[in-house]
Design an enzyme around this catalytic site. Structure first.
Site, short mmCIF file in Angstrom:
data_model
loop_
_atom_site.label_atom_id
_atom_site.label_comp_id
_atom_site.label_asym_id
_atom_site.label_seq_id
_atom_site.Cartn_x
_atom_site.Cartn_y
_atom_site.Cartn_z
N LYS A 128 -26.33 -12.74 -44.20
CA LYS A 128 -27.32 -11.67 -44.02
C LYS A 128 -28.68 -12.22 -44.37
CE LYS A 128 -27.56 -7.15 -43.20
NZ LYS A 128 -26.65 -6.30 -42.41
N ASP A 168 -30.86 -5.17 -38.16
CA ASP A 168 -30.36 -4.26 -39.21
C ASP A 168 -31.51 -3.28 -39.44
OD1 ASP A 168 -28.04 -3.97 -41.30
OD2 ASP A 168 -29.82 -3.75 -42.51
P1 NDP Z 1 -32.80 1.64 -38.40
O1 NDP Z 1 -33.98 1.02 -39.03
O2 NDP Z 1 -32.67 1.63 -36.93
O3 NDP Z 1 -32.65 3.16 -38.87
C1 NDP Z 1 -32.60 3.54 -40.19
C2 NDP Z 1 -32.81 5.04 -40.23
O4 NDP Z 1 -32.59 5.53 -41.55
C3 NDP Z 1 -34.22 5.46 -39.85
O5 NDP Z 1 -34.17 6.65 -39.09
C4 NDP Z 1 -34.89 5.72 -41.21
O6 NDP Z 1 -35.93 6.67 -41.14
C5 NDP Z 1 -33.72 6.31 -41.96
N1 NDP Z 1 -33.77 6.21 -43.41
C6 NDP Z 1 -34.00 5.13 -44.19
N2 NDP Z 1 -33.86 5.47 -45.48
C7 NDP Z 1 -33.49 6.80 -45.49
C8 NDP Z 1 -33.16 7.72 -46.49
N3 NDP Z 1 -33.15 7.36 -47.78
N4 NDP Z 1 -32.77 8.99 -46.12
C9 NDP Z 1 -32.76 9.36 -44.83
N5 NDP Z 1 -33.07 8.52 -43.83
C10 NDP Z 1 -33.43 7.26 -44.16
O7 NDP Z 1 -31.55 0.93 -39.09
P2 NDP Z 1 -30.03 0.89 -38.58
O8 NDP Z 1 -29.67 2.17 -37.93
O9 NDP Z 1 -29.84 -0.38 -37.85
O10 NDP Z 1 -29.27 0.74 -39.97
C11 NDP Z 1 -28.89 1.86 -40.76
C12 NDP Z 1 -27.77 1.44 -41.70
O11 NDP Z 1 -26.65 0.98 -40.94
C13 NDP Z 1 -28.12 0.29 -42.65
O12 NDP Z 1 -27.40 0.48 -43.86
C14 NDP Z 1 -27.56 -0.93 -41.94
O13 NDP Z 1 -27.26 -1.98 -42.84
C15 NDP Z 1 -26.28 -0.35 -41.34
N6 NDP Z 1 -25.72 -1.06 -40.21
C16 NDP Z 1 -26.46 -1.37 -39.12
C17 NDP Z 1 -25.87 -2.01 -38.05
C18 NDP Z 1 -26.60 -2.32 -36.79
O14 NDP Z 1 -25.98 -2.83 -35.86
N7 NDP Z 1 -27.90 -2.02 -36.68
C19 NDP Z 1 -24.46 -2.43 -38.09
C20 NDP Z 1 -23.75 -1.98 -39.25
C21 NDP Z 1 -24.38 -1.34 -40.28
P3 NDP Z 1 -37.31 6.38 -40.34
O15 NDP Z 1 -36.90 6.36 -38.89
O16 NDP Z 1 -38.13 7.57 -40.67
O17 NDP Z 1 -37.81 5.08 -40.85
O1 2IT Z 2 -24.41 -4.69 -41.10
C1 2IT Z 2 -24.08 -5.12 -39.98
O2 2IT Z 2 -22.89 -5.28 -39.66
C2 2IT Z 2 -25.14 -5.44 -39.02
N1 2IT Z 2 -26.30 -5.22 -39.30
C3 2IT Z 2 -24.79 -6.07 -37.70
C4 2IT Z 2 -24.57 -7.54 -37.86
C5 2IT Z 2 -24.45 -8.33 -36.60
O3 2IT Z 2 -24.43 -9.57 -36.73
O4 2IT Z 2 -24.35 -7.77 -35.51
#
Ligand code: NDP
Ligand code: 2IT
Length: 447
Positions: A128, A168
């Protein structure tokens, strides 16, 4: 705390050696809780120092990221790449840009990624990266200069057979474009050293949607197996409206669920009749906040406190924002509001007290390392397509994703049954992920 004296010693040593790294220690502690159930049955785990090696990153890189803002002022951020475990494949994991990023957070994410990637059944190790840089409110030029400076250092440690980052929190299509573009320029080669790429330069169809879609496939399998039900008619609350949250909302709605609440950093919206999930996705694509969601009839409401989401009466919760967003009192409110199932889309969004509250009150619970693995699994499919120099159709990728999520659920569930904790998917996911990494480490000697 642990029954096994060996694990107790390992944990106490871990506390000393990683003092102050709360998130990392939290992730290790959850993992050790599962290992405690099996460690005495296999003396090789202690003899070969398997756990000590598993909780120590193979490599931890931290570096200066200087860049110039639009006013000509030099700014300095801290960049990270943690290469945690490469026993089963090259390091693989996302990149997070957020003010909160520090060594503890990147280490916990890379540690969890190791077992998540093992669960996908694909040959992917765990890593990461990220930086304490917040893209929100920055101009496109600032973001590009930041990404280029990050990559000017990170490129040394990356490669298609070495370490393959992805997005992420805070790193979406735009940031990946800038990071990949600069990597390609300084390496002078076009390789699949990034996933989540745009379709015009080697990305996979459905990668952007995959984490959210995979979450719904996992939840469907879990509901069907544990309750003989499906998502149709279920009321769901989803925190975070980013990549994971908004795509989970769309897929769940398409499967017949009603999304009754969503949140972002500006607050939360709720609607008994169901939120317009396409509109949410559009608002976020335009980089707007949920506070701009129209409150044009009395059954829709907005609150500036995003925690109020957990008070909304619902059946299922998908926490998709960030780590430790749900504490014990949130968990109590969720139970009072009728929630009977929690499936983590984010990484470690529920703290340990909240998880205990769910498990002690018969609320079905799935940890992120199993339920959100669809994103990295589809990254694995993107890597396969890149190395074959071809692209699969969305239908083909979706079929593979569904199959992978089903297998992950079944693997976690069967493992929970085998250790006498049927339906405890925290134990199931940790032990199933551990089993694969352990076998590979054992076969490869002391390295
Ligand atoms: P994004 O940046 O696309 O979205 C994050 C969202 O969460 C945004 O809408 C943000 O608000 C909101 N947010 C952040 N903090 C808070 C909070 N405390 N309360 C409410 N809303 C909040 O990130 P991702 O969707 O990619 O990632 C979200 C989670 O999923 C993370 O934990 C990440 O590690 C995990 N993840 C992501 C993967 C991926 O493929 N992207 C894969 C697996 C896990 P705002 O829009 O207002 O900034
Ligand atoms: O937390 C996660 O699994 C991710 N942000 C996606 C990682 C990836 O390599 O696609």
């Amino acid at each position: 705390m642990f029954e096994s004296q060996y694990l107790q010693n390992v944990f106490e040593n871990c506390l000393k050696r990683n003092a102050g790294e709360e998130e990392f220690i939290q992730a290790v502690s959850e993992f050790l809780g599962a290992i405690d159930l099996i460690v005495e049955k296999d003396p090789d785990i202690e003899r070969l120092g398997i756990i000590e090696r598993m909780i120590e990153p193979e490599r931890l890189i931290t570096f200066r990221v200087p860049w110039v803002d639009d006013n000509g002022k030099v700014r300095v951020n801290r960049g990270f790449r943690v290469q945690f475990n490469s026993a089963i494949g090259p390091y693989k994991g996302g990149t997070r840009f957020d003010t909160s990023v520090n060594q503890s957070i990147i280490k916990f994410l890379a540690f969890e990624q190791t077992f998540k990637n093992a669960l996908t059944g694909l040959p992917l190790g765990g890593g990461k990266g990220g930086a304490d840089f917040n893209p929100v409110g920055k101009s496109e030029g600032e973001i590009m200069r930041f990404c280029q400076s990050y990559m000017a250092e990170a490129y040394r440690y990356l490669g298609p057979n070495l370490d393959i980052p992805a997005g992420d929190l805070g790193v979406g299509a735009r940031e990946i474009g800038f990071l990949f573009g600069y990597y390609r320029k300084i390496k002078n080669e076009f390789t699949g050293t990034f996933t989540g790429k745009g379709l015009s330069y080697g990305g996979s169809l459905l990668r952007p949607e995959a984490t959210g879609y995979g979450l719904c496939y996992f939840a469907s399998e879990m509901l069907s197996n544990l309750r003989g039900e499906d998502l149709k008619g279920k009321r769901i609350v989803i925190s975070g409206s980013g990549n994971v949250g908004s795509n989970a909302a769309i897929k769940a709605r398409n499967l017949g669920a009603i999304i009754v609440g969503m949140s972002d950093i500006s607050g939360m919206i709720s609607s008994e009749k169901g939120i317009d999930v396409e509109l949410v996705k559009k608002l976020k694509a335009d980089r707007k906040f949920l506070s701009k969601y129209p409150i044009d009839n009395p059954e829709v409401s907005f609150s500036e406190d995003y925690r109020n989401l957990w008070k909304v009466p619902a059946d299922i919760a998908f926490p998709c924002a960030t780590q430790n967003e749900i504490n014990k009192s949130d968990a109590e409110r969720m139970r009072e509001g009728g929630i009977f199932m929690v499936v983590e889309g984010a990484n470690m969004p529920c703290n340990q007290e909240a998880i205990h509250h769910f498990l002690n009150n018969n609320i079905l619970f799935a940890p992120g390392k199993a339920a959100n693995a669809g994103g990295v699994a589809t990254s694995g499919l993107e890597m396969t397509q890149n190395s074959l120099h071809l692209s699969w159709s969305a239908v083909e990728v979706d079929l593979r994703l569904k199959e992978i999520m089903k297998n992950i659920y079944q693997n976690c569930y069967q493992t929970s049954v085998r250790v006498g904790k049927p339906g405890n998917l925290v134990v199931g996911a940790n032990l199933a992920g551990f089993a694969k990494v352990y076998e590979a480490m054992k076969a490869q000697g002391i390295i």
